[in-house]
Write an enzyme that holds these catalytic residues in place. Sequence first.
Site, PDB file in Angstrom:
ATOM      1  N   HIS A  35       1.007  -1.528   0.058  1.00 39.55           N
ATOM      2  CA  HIS A  35       0.124  -0.054   0.510  1.00 39.55           C
ATOM      3  C   HIS A  35       0.677   1.680  -0.205  1.00 39.55           C
ATOM      4  O   HIS A  35       1.271   2.114   1.349  1.00 39.55           O
ATOM      5  CB  HIS A  35      -0.634   0.087   0.923  1.00 39.55           C
ATOM      6  CG  HIS A  35      -2.058  -1.554   1.109  1.00 39.55           C
ATOM      7  ND1 HIS A  35      -1.594  -2.283   1.722  1.00 39.55           N
ATOM      8  CD2 HIS A  35      -3.331  -1.679   1.139  1.00 39.55           C
ATOM      9  CE1 HIS A  35      -2.170  -3.620   1.636  1.00 39.55           C
ATOM     10  NE2 HIS A  35      -3.379  -2.616   1.088  1.00 39.55           N
ATOM     11  N   PRO A 125      -5.871  -5.726  11.056  1.00 37.28           N
ATOM     12  CA  PRO A 125      -6.944  -5.383  11.053  1.00 37.28           C
ATOM     13  C   PRO A 125      -7.328  -3.900  11.997  1.00 37.28           C
ATOM     14  O   PRO A 125      -6.848  -3.566  12.520  1.00 37.28           O
ATOM     15  CB  PRO A 125      -7.051  -6.865  12.497  1.00 37.28           C
ATOM     16  CG  PRO A 125      -5.949  -7.452  12.211  1.00 37.28           C
ATOM     17  CD  PRO A 125      -4.823  -6.766  11.355  1.00 37.28           C
ATOM     18  N   GLY A 163     -10.749   4.067   8.270  1.00 34.97           N
ATOM     19  CA  GLY A 163     -11.005   2.159   7.877  1.00 34.97           C
ATOM     20  C   GLY A 163     -10.923   2.402   9.726  1.00 34.97           C
ATOM     21  O   GLY A 163     -12.148   1.480  10.662  1.00 34.97           O
ATOM     22  N   ASN A 192      -7.668  10.938   4.577  1.00 28.33           N
ATOM     23  CA  ASN A 192      -7.292  11.525   3.561  1.00 28.33           C
ATOM     24  C   ASN A 192      -8.627  11.389   2.142  1.00 28.33           C
ATOM     25  O   ASN A 192      -8.724  11.621   1.087  1.00 28.33           O
ATOM     26  CB  ASN A 192      -6.626  10.801   3.247  1.00 28.33           C
ATOM     27  CG  ASN A 192      -6.350   9.550   2.596  1.00 28.33           C
ATOM     28  OD1 ASN A 192      -8.036   8.997   2.996  1.00 28.33           O
ATOM     29  ND2 ASN A 192      -5.817   7.790   3.526  1.00 28.33           N
ATOM     30  N   GLU A 414     -16.704  -4.682  24.858  1.00 23.82           N
ATOM     31  CA  GLU A 414     -15.714  -6.514  25.315  1.00 23.82           C
ATOM     32  C   GLU A 414     -14.742  -6.136  24.251  1.00 23.82           C
ATOM     33  O   GLU A 414     -13.176  -6.769  24.201  1.00 23.82           O
ATOM     34  CB  GLU A 414     -17.036  -7.670  24.391  1.00 23.82           C
ATOM     35  CG  GLU A 414     -17.771  -7.631  26.023  1.00 23.82           C
ATOM     36  CD  GLU A 414     -18.903  -6.724  25.532  1.00 23.82           C
ATOM     37  OE1 GLU A 414     -18.761  -6.310  24.354  1.00 23.82           O
ATOM     38  OE2 GLU A 414     -20.104  -7.230  26.196  1.00 23.82           O
ATOM     39  N   HIS A 464     -19.526 -17.896  33.280  1.00 20.13           N
ATOM     40  CA  HIS A 464     -21.350 -18.253  32.489  1.00 20.13           C
ATOM     41  C   HIS A 464     -20.917 -19.252  31.211  1.00 20.13           C
ATOM     42  O   HIS A 464     -21.054 -18.904  30.084  1.00 20.13           O
ATOM     43  CB  HIS A 464     -21.757 -16.992  32.067  1.00 20.13           C
ATOM     44  CG  HIS A 464     -22.327 -16.297  33.238  1.00 20.13           C
ATOM     45  ND1 HIS A 464     -21.228 -15.400  34.510  1.00 20.13           N
ATOM     46  CD2 HIS A 464     -23.232 -16.452  33.659  1.00 20.13           C
ATOM     47  CE1 HIS A 464     -21.371 -14.739  35.265  1.00 20.13           C
ATOM     48  NE2 HIS A 464     -23.061 -14.875  35.386  1.00 20.13           N
ATOM     49  N   HIS A 476     -26.714 -16.828  25.498  1.00 19.74           N
ATOM     50  CA  HIS A 476     -26.231 -16.487  26.711  1.00 19.74           C
ATOM     51  C   HIS A 476     -24.788 -17.744  26.581  1.00 19.74           C
ATOM     52  O   HIS A 476     -24.556 -17.713  27.738  1.00 19.74           O
ATOM     53  CB  HIS A 476     -26.192 -15.578  27.675  1.00 19.74           C
ATOM     54  CG  HIS A 476     -26.534 -13.998  27.569  1.00 19.74           C
ATOM     55  ND1 HIS A 476     -27.506 -13.469  26.536  1.00 19.74           N
ATOM     56  CD2 HIS A 476     -26.613 -12.891  28.189  1.00 19.74           C
ATOM     57  CE1 HIS A 476     -27.337 -12.331  25.989  1.00 19.74           C
ATOM     58  NE2 HIS A 476     -27.270 -12.113  27.879  1.00 19.74           N
TER      59      HIS A 476
END
Lengths: 674, 674
Positions: A35, A125, A163, A192, A414, A464, A476
């Site tokens: 890139h 990412p 992004g 940009n 989270e 849980h 859940h």
Amino acid sequence: MEIAALAKAHPDHWKKAAAIRALTLDAVAAANSGHSGMPMGMADVATVLFEKHLKFDPSAPRWEDRDRFILSAGHGSMLIYSLLYLTGYKDVTLDQIKNFRQWGAITAGHPEYGHVSGVETTTGPLGQGIANAVGFAMAEEIQRAHFGKKIVDHHTYVIAGDGCLMEGVSQEAIGLAGRHELSKLIVLWDNNDITIDGKVSLSDRTDQVQRFKASGWHVQEIDGHDPEQIDAAITKAKSTNKPSMIACKTHIALGHAAQDTSKGHGALTDAEQLAAAKEVYGAPQGAFEVPADVKAQWEAMGARGAEAHADWEERFTSISDRKQGEFKRAYAMDAPKKLAAVVRKLKKEVAETQPSVATRKSSEMALSVINPVLPETVGGSADLTGSNNTKTGDLGVFDTDNRGGRYIYWGIREHGMAAAMNGMTLHGGMRPYGGTFFCFTDYARPAMRLASLMRIPTVFVMTHDSIGVGEDGPTHQPVEHLAICRATPNSYTFRPADTVETTEAWEIALTSKETPSTLVLTRQNLPTLRTDYKQKNLTAQGGYVLADAEVGKRQVILIATGSEVSLAMEARAQLEAQGIGTRVVSMPCMELFAEQDEAYRRKVLPAGAVRVGIEAAVRDGGWDRLLLGERGREAKQAFVGMTGFGASAPAGVLFEKFGITTENVVAKAKDLLG
Amino acid sequence: MEIAALAKAHPDHWKKAAAIRALTLDAVAAANSGHSGMPMGMADVATVLFEKHLKFDPSAPRWEDRDRFILSAGHGSMLIYSLLYLTGYKDVTLDQIKNFRQWGAITAGHPEYGHVSGVETTTGPLGQGIANAVGFAMAEEIQRAHFGKKIVDHHTYVIAGDGCLMEGVSQEAIGLAGRHELSKLIVLWDNNDITIDGKVSLSDRTDQVQRFKASGWHVQEIDGHDPEQIDAAITKAKSTNKPSMIACKTHIALGHAAQDTSKGHGALTDAEQLAAAKEVYGAPQGAFEVPADVKAQWEAMGARGAEAHADWEERFTSISDRKQGEFKRAYAMDAPKKLAAVVRKLKKEVAETQPSVATRKSSEMALSVINPVLPETVGGSADLTGSNNTKTGDLGVFDTDNRGGRYIYWGIREHGMAAAMNGMTLHGGMRPYGGTFFCFTDYARPAMRLASLMRIPTVFVMTHDSIGVGEDGPTHQPVEHLAICRATPNSYTFRPADTVETTEAWEIALTSKETPSTLVLTRQNLPTLRTDYKQKNLTAQGGYVLADAEVGKRQVILIATGSEVSLAMEARAQLEAQGIGTRVVSMPCMELFAEQDEAYRRKVLPAGAVRVGIEAAVRDGGWDRLLLGERGREAKQAFVGMTGFGASAPAGVLFEKFGITTENVVAKAKDLLG
């Protein structure tokens, strides 16, 4: 401003920035991939940042009080590789730049932590870097409170793209940074107007300035090619008492034929256009050529950092030996000697008192003795503190008026929590752990994967853990999440059966240096099964024989994890009562079991007996290997677990209805015996 | 305003709202679990919405032109169950309310789509509902453009809590809705200042009003207990040309001792406090008692909806038979007859021309013939249109000036895209598909799980499926994601080997009514392997014999998926040349293979021959079962794939370095033969 005018207005600056642009073009052309546009667009901002503001020492990349520089827009990796090469980081040689994106080179397509000394976190990412940065900045605040400003006093700088800002995790990061007034966090937004699909406005028209302000940020808008504006804005950002966002208006692929286009985002490899761009820059036409005087100016920046570092080393020796030791130990990720002692003591107490508690409570019991002797832990929860049992009394709450607090109320975030915890781990000197419901690892997964990939020991406390959740129902109730965690390379997934195993899991998680851990804990009470407190950390072997048949009488092996181990023990009692010799293998960590040598694995799971696996989850989570046998048919086998999603009802009813019962295990075993 | 004053100011309204509050208290007390505070806090808003604005017909819950009501804060499920019971939805009986959260009841802990007729989407994982709603509102816009305003003209209402707004996915939703000026989307924010851990300000101080405005929303702030303000705000919201957010200042657990506290968020079961709250409400003390006059008023709202529905039915018959048929067919999720024909034609062309293309390109070829005959498809990509190959020429781009456009530029928002696609599917009459890189299923996972749980056929197009990604490196190279997808119940994970299999996968995905599909596609070119175009859809069997050994000579079975099938074919050629009879099994969908009867599975994978599995991913993705054999040791076996994360280098180099090569497969097979 025209490019020619820019070059003329600040000729020295221009040449330095041109070096980044030219190296980027050459490296991408050589790799025929990558890139180009982002490094070319942000070269001016990065140059001013490194020249005028960033505190760094290329000769000591891990200097603890360096400023952190995070390239959240990781696809622009040639920006950071150029900067590191130019300023003199020893591992980033010109050969590495020439081998950009090739096998064996440290200059990977996206910057990878652990490959390159000046890369603080793995990015690519999108949104991860800006969310990591919140953890970096929190870690700095906490350590400053603990060790004092003369030892800890640095900034966290982030370059983020459109992004990063569109990804939802950025909102979680922005909200956290604003709430906690992380004033030493400075985000430089590469504004940009371009994404891969076209203009940003194709998919977003958010006023980012207003958005950041809404969360309490200080915001400035500048021309991202004007070195004076850049310098002034960073100077101002450092002086505010809020986190800062600087919207840098830039031209992607500045000076190239593809400037201001989507094409400019990608690999610009056309030879003629490349030559023309270099002409515009006034850069040498030769590939990878940097004029000696320009290189020298870049290296001078690094040298200045070495002086600052030397001053810091002097200050560091002025603090107490104890403090110095604690600081260095935490950064080395070495456990204090006391850890083993408190773990041993708790195991003894538990083995003697045999409490019947949920493993989430067991986890709190372990943390209650560990946190006081491990000052680098930082706990937290994504708004489930009382359910995750992550808060112990001694931690204090991190807040604007209590920077030394070691418990974070992450809010319902989270993903942001997991990414910020990674940032804390990466910052150094911190061992963060944070909780949510196991089902919501789904939200945190992108960051959990990066912990594994980066080889950092972030700890995820996931309570849980099954249909044992009960009435909250299938949204859940995890069924596939053990499989998901176990399929991820370089991770430990612990599903302990009682307080002893939970304590052992914590001991492993908090001494690990390269592997993240996920502790998978119950909501419901479980009996204590391990009563011999003199035993070593058996969880470290992944799986072990918890109860055995008489010698020569073994017909059945029951293998179980977590809440199903006590069920296996009950089934064993019934089978033994019927004269059927039965071994129970507790398997709190399949990954660690797989790491044992074959002799041990075969000792625990010998051929001959029939095998029943028991886990309130889908079979995909590694059970075939354990049941079918590594080398083929070692046993007839069956699995008692889930085959689909759960349901909403009291937990006891669900175990009954889904057939995860002692009776069913006994019946399956007897059926296999024929 | 004091509660007494509220009751006095609007006595009729108060009684209706009190019925919700009392039912909530009773149901939660009976279940001894659940969330009381939210329904009690939002009862006034919901009452006004249902009474004055919501277009719904309890006698026809699936009426296509109903307004959609989405409870994004799904833990407050008693709010929606109360509303549905009170207004007369036949399946939501008082018995169901009494059995809240019990086995077999449709009144699950969190509202579940498919269980209860008036529940439009499964919520509970926070932020999903508001993100689904974007898809609902887009679907309405698209259908309105296609069928006209007299047939399609409804609103999407969302009740969202602080948790929904803190989750990052909400930002993605807010950005999308603002960008596309989804003016018929109205979000009612339960602004109660409370989360589970305490005050919202513990973890967030974002000015939500400014945040929504920054993305182009119309925002109002009201007292959420004043029916006149609520009515006026909704009326205003319906008239703006922007999406609307109404910040409803409420008291969680209004009128209960736990009002305005975190405790109020959870299960309020104390009998005395319950009685006292009912006293405040002026509600009957008897459990589950609703005064007949109040119930009658609620039912009258439903009856009004039935009239509106009857009018609509009349309007519907006025459009052309063709349009009526298309509308009903799309809502029934029936494929048009032409689909099979275009699929057959493409398979024939491909079998004859044998193109060597990436399966992402194969996917585009399939879509190019399918989209024109399936007007309910809506394509899109999370800013990777050119890479995901999801856009075909005929679709048109959805925009403010082109509401009939069927392609969405989702921006860099994988999670928001997946959740909005679920919303479109749930809306009815739409078959959305959307693309990103397979690695970034991580971002979309919470929504992908819900598609499986809800049993809706959303299609996820996931390209760049392995180390075949090449230079972008391990952040962009999935290794565990096939395992993750396959471990998720009720999902199809397709990894097709060529254009024929890709086309077959699309045919299955777009005719599925209850199962979401993930198409896992290559970046790199692959040869055409299926050349007999007369074959039926073999992908529907999950796995099949692609090439076989001579009768009686089979010694080896190679099982592979996707890009590794051609590698298996090359290995077979080498083995056969050495006199080793070799079968190749292509396994494009393990889930469908598992659904075949045992006779078929054993025909494809008979005992006797040695087995080599080949997939550029970790073995955890279902391979043990295929290789070790379902019934124990049917064969010696080996796996050629990945054991950890990938690396940054050209794809060819990576396959070589990680040993995923013809040579290695041949060697493994011969080794097993001894």
